[in-house]
Write a protein that holds these residues in place. Structure first.
Motif, PDB file in Angstrom:
ATOM      1  N   PHE A 272     117.762  55.568  57.684  1.00 27.17           N
ATOM      2  CA  PHE A 272     117.356  54.260  57.158  1.00 27.17           C
ATOM      3  C   PHE A 272     118.117  54.018  55.857  1.00 27.17           C
ATOM      4  N   ARG A 273     118.479  52.767  55.607  1.00 25.37           N
ATOM      5  CA  ARG A 273     119.189  52.414  54.376  1.00 25.37           C
ATOM      6  C   ARG A 273     118.415  51.325  53.652  1.00 25.37           C
ATOM      7  N   TYR A 274     118.138  51.566  52.363  1.00 25.15           N
ATOM      8  CA  TYR A 274     117.398  50.602  51.546  1.00 25.15           C
ATOM      9  C   TYR A 274     118.254  50.246  50.325  1.00 25.15           C
ATOM     10  N   THR A 275     118.281  48.971  49.990  1.00 16.45           N
ATOM     11  CA  THR A 275     119.018  48.523  48.812  1.00 16.45           C
ATOM     12  C   THR A 275     118.069  47.791  47.875  1.00 16.45           C
ATOM     13  N   LEU A 276     117.971  48.294  46.632  1.00 19.35           N
ATOM     14  CA  LEU A 276     117.135  47.662  45.620  1.00 19.35           C
ATOM     15  C   LEU A 276     117.999  46.677  44.840  1.00 19.35           C
ATOM     16  N   VAL A 277     117.621  45.421  44.885  1.00 16.50           N
ATOM     17  CA  VAL A 277     118.415  44.358  44.286  1.00 16.50           C
ATOM     18  C   VAL A 277     117.581  43.591  43.275  1.00 16.50           C
ATOM     19  N   ASP A 278     118.141  43.340  42.108  1.00 18.08           N
ATOM     20  CA  ASP A 278     117.483  42.513  41.104  1.00 18.08           C
ATOM     21  C   ASP A 278     117.756  41.046  41.440  1.00 18.08           C
ATOM     22  N   PRO A 279     116.717  40.253  41.762  1.00 15.85           N
ATOM     23  CA  PRO A 279     116.936  38.842  42.107  1.00 15.85           C
ATOM     24  C   PRO A 279     117.649  38.054  41.017  1.00 15.85           C
ATOM     25  N   ASN A 280     117.526  38.520  39.753  1.00 13.29           N
ATOM     26  CA  ASN A 280     118.161  37.822  38.636  1.00 13.29           C
ATOM     27  C   ASN A 280     119.567  38.337  38.340  1.00 13.29           C
ATOM     28  N   GLY A 281     119.998  39.327  39.095  1.00 19.23           N
ATOM     29  CA  GLY A 281     121.347  39.841  38.919  1.00 19.23           C
ATOM     30  C   GLY A 281     121.557  40.629  37.652  1.00 19.23           C
ATOM     31  N   GLU A 282     120.492  41.164  37.062  1.00 18.76           N
ATOM     32  CA  GLU A 282     120.609  41.873  35.792  1.00 18.76           C
ATOM     33  C   GLU A 282     120.759  43.378  35.956  1.00 18.76           C
ATOM     34  N   ALA A 283     120.690  43.871  37.181  1.00 15.61           N
ATOM     35  CA  ALA A 283     120.806  45.308  37.403  1.00 15.61           C
ATOM     36  C   ALA A 283     121.731  45.575  38.582  1.00 15.61           C
ATOM     37  N   THR A 284     122.427  46.701  38.509  1.00 16.58           N
ATOM     38  CA  THR A 284     123.286  47.114  39.614  1.00 16.58           C
ATOM     39  C   THR A 284     122.424  47.483  40.818  1.00 16.58           C
ATOM     40  N   PRO A 285     122.771  47.035  42.026  1.00 19.89           N
ATOM     41  CA  PRO A 285     121.993  47.429  43.202  1.00 19.89           C
ATOM     42  C   PRO A 285     121.919  48.946  43.338  1.00 19.89           C
TER      43      PRO A 285
END
Length: 322
Positions: A272-285
């Motif tokens: 399984f692959r999970y990607t944590l993404v900041d909706p505001n673009g303030e953090a690297t995935p």
């Protein structure tokens, strides 16, 4: 037995002929394979990377690396010996006339007209394990919920679960925890990169907030995430039936130089692959890979989800009196 989940697997296609690639893609589409191809000269570097693969389809006269295709196959086998290699030939769909030096490298040979004969080998080498749909769906739900509670201000994106045969470790950090039940024995593993996770700790996006952060901090974060997923997995899928703890074990082998881990089994793994993404673009995935390795015991016919007690739902707040 419960309905089995339909999984996919990526395969690397080393083929110069555009028309033949069309035949291979049609075969892949029909057998739940996702074909990918490298840029010219990049096959070996791709195989040394973190690309998860189930097999390789190779043309006997492939010139993409600028040399002898059979010698390329030897190099690939040395790098990723766990990956089956299917050799496309012009006339013969067998390996009998190949020198002994090369014959053992390939799983099977085929021609464009006999490619459908590979179907049983695909099932045997990649999709030999059948996973109940409830298990696959439940793992995603459990892990996504855990990541959402342990990381602040992120959106957790999931991809379709897939099968892999490689043993490559992704990133610098991985956790391992055993799974023991009447229907399975094996391990769950989480893998990720150190840099982005350290930044999440330093930005206060985990239950630990420390700047500067060090490797012990991220070890703690990953340990907590792994333990919470394991606990939820146990509550949902592992009953209180006694397990025979006297069963055999196999050694695990880790080669840090080659980022390689072996569980003493050639069986494919559920990934399984999970990607944590900041909706505001303030953090690297932040990318996390989760693998399930049922290398010691696998009996999906005994699998069942535990019943959720009504009292537990009231206590958790998921139910209330009308």
């Amino acid at each position: 037995m419960q309905e089995a989940a339909q999984l996919v697997s990526k395969v690397l296609v080393l083929n110069d002929d555009a028309e033949v690639r069309g035949h291979i893609k049609a075969f892949c589409d029909a057998h739940h394979l996702i074909p990918v191809k490298p840029q010219a000269g990049a096959a070996l570097s791709v195989l040394k990377s973190n690309v998860d693969l189930g097999a390789i389809f190779m043309q006997e006269t492939y010139t993409g690396e600028g040399g002898n295709a059979l010698e390329l196959a030897r190099a690939i086998h040395a790098i990723r010996p766990e990956l089956p290699i299917f050799l496309r030939r012009e006339a013969a769909s067998h390996l009998d006339d190949l020198p002994d030096l090369y014959r053992g490298i390939f799983t099977a040979a085929y021609t464009t007209s006999t490619i459908d004969e590979l179907a049983p080998l695909i099932d045997k080498n990649i999709f030999s394990f059948q996973y109940p749909n409830a298990l696959v769906r439940g793992i995603t739900e459990i892990t996504k919920t855990t990541l959402e509670t342990q990381f602040k201000g992120v959106e957790v994106r999931t991809e379709a679960p897939y099968m892999v045969r490689d043993r490559i470790i992704y990133g610098e950090l991985f956790t391992l925890i055993p799974l023991e039940s009447t229907w399975c024995r094996g391990y769950m593993m989480l893998q990720t990169e150190e840099g982005p996770l350290i930044k999440y700790v330093e930005d206060g996006r985990t239950h630990i907030s420390r700047d500067p952060a060090n490797f012990r901090d991220i070890n703690h974060v990953m340990g907590e995430v792994t333990n919470l997923i394991w606990g939820a997995f146990k509550n949902r899928f592992i009953s209180n039936e006694p397990v025979d703890w006297r069963q055999s074990q196999v050694p695990l082998i880790v080669n840090h130089e080659h980022r390689y881990i072996s569980f003493g089994s050639e069986d494919p793994q559920l990934c399984f692959r999970y990607t944590l993404v900041d909706p505001n673009g303030e953090a690297t995935p932040l990318v996390l890979y989760q693998r399930f390795v049922f290398n010691l015991s696998w009996a999906p016919e005994k699998f069942k989800e535990n019943e959720v007690l009504t009292e537990d739902l009231f206590e958790s707040g998921e139910l209330e009196l009308f």
